[in-house]
Design an enzyme around this catalytic site. Structure first.
Site, PDB file in Angstrom:
ATOM      1  N   HIS A  57       0.822  -1.228   0.016  1.00  0.00           N
ATOM      2  CA  HIS A  57      -0.076   0.137  -0.028  1.00  0.00           C
ATOM      3  C   HIS A  57       0.939   1.162  -0.091  1.00  0.00           C
ATOM      4  O   HIS A  57       0.728   2.142  -0.653  1.00  0.00           O
ATOM      5  CB  HIS A  57      -0.980  -0.079   1.329  1.00  0.00           C
ATOM      6  CG  HIS A  57      -1.777   0.996   1.318  1.00  0.00           C
ATOM      7  ND1 HIS A  57      -2.881   1.351   0.334  1.00  0.00           N
ATOM      8  CD2 HIS A  57      -1.857   2.087   2.315  1.00  0.00           C
ATOM      9  CE1 HIS A  57      -3.484   2.384   0.893  1.00  0.00           C
ATOM     10  NE2 HIS A  57      -2.784   2.898   1.955  1.00  0.00           N
ATOM     11  N   HIS A  97       1.182   4.322  -2.640  1.00  0.00           N
ATOM     12  CA  HIS A  97       0.875   5.672  -2.215  1.00  0.00           C
ATOM     13  C   HIS A  97       2.158   6.529  -2.953  1.00  0.00           C
ATOM     14  O   HIS A  97       2.107   7.635  -3.726  1.00  0.00           O
ATOM     15  CB  HIS A  97       1.056   5.904  -1.084  1.00  0.00           C
ATOM     16  CG  HIS A  97      -0.410   6.052  -0.216  1.00  0.00           C
ATOM     17  ND1 HIS A  97      -1.052   7.102  -0.197  1.00  0.00           N
ATOM     18  CD2 HIS A  97      -1.079   5.092   0.514  1.00  0.00           C
ATOM     19  CE1 HIS A  97      -2.185   7.134   0.341  1.00  0.00           C
ATOM     20  NE2 HIS A  97      -2.148   5.600   0.694  1.00  0.00           N
ATOM     21  N   GLN A 102       3.967   1.670  -1.129  1.00  0.00           N
ATOM     22  CA  GLN A 102       4.650   1.624  -2.549  1.00  0.00           C
ATOM     23  C   GLN A 102       3.633   2.160  -3.329  1.00  0.00           C
ATOM     24  O   GLN A 102       4.003   3.016  -4.201  1.00  0.00           O
ATOM     25  CB  GLN A 102       5.181   0.413  -2.797  1.00  0.00           C
ATOM     26  CG  GLN A 102       6.432  -0.172  -2.193  1.00  0.00           C
ATOM     27  CD  GLN A 102       7.406   0.645  -2.264  1.00  0.00           C
ATOM     28  OE1 GLN A 102       7.895   1.675  -1.490  1.00  0.00           O
ATOM     29  NE2 GLN A 102       8.207   0.902  -3.886  1.00  0.00           N
TER      30      GLN A 102
END
Length: 106
Positions: free
Chosen positions: A78, A82, A80
């Site tokens: 998650h 973002h 990464q």
């Protein structure tokens, strides 16, 4: 690196990526008002946040390259995601600011 450390790294990635994305969006808002100097300042601030995020990402990559194996938590994936989406927003913000700036000159 244990799971707790991976979580901490993930939260740093999310925080700095989120800051960078928000600053890129603020740059767009500033350029819409004709405040191009402020828009470029916001983009520079976004770059500073990306540098911080990349330090955490690089730490993880270097440790894995030196032989550490990880049980990758979903939160890291998650984080990464973002980072990558924030980078895309920032790239688009640069283009939008430049287009607004050129349009204003015409």
């Amino acid at each position: 690196m244990n799971k707790e450390q991976l979580y901490e790294l993930s939260f740093h990635l999310i925080a700095h990526s989120g800051n960078a994305r928000s600053l890129a969006m603020e740059a767009i808002q500033e350029c819409k008002k004709g405040n191009f100097d402020q828009a470029f300042e916001k983009l520079e601030e976004a770059d500073a946040e990306f540098i911080k995020a990349h330090r955490f990402q690089t730490e993880l990559i270097q440790k894995e390259a030196s032989g550490e194996n990880y049980d990758i938590p979903i939160i890291l994936i998650h984080a990464q995601d973002h980072l990558m989406s924030a980078m895309t927003v920032k790239d688009l913000a640069v283009e939008i600011v430049e287009i607004y700036q050129r349009t204003k000159k015409v």
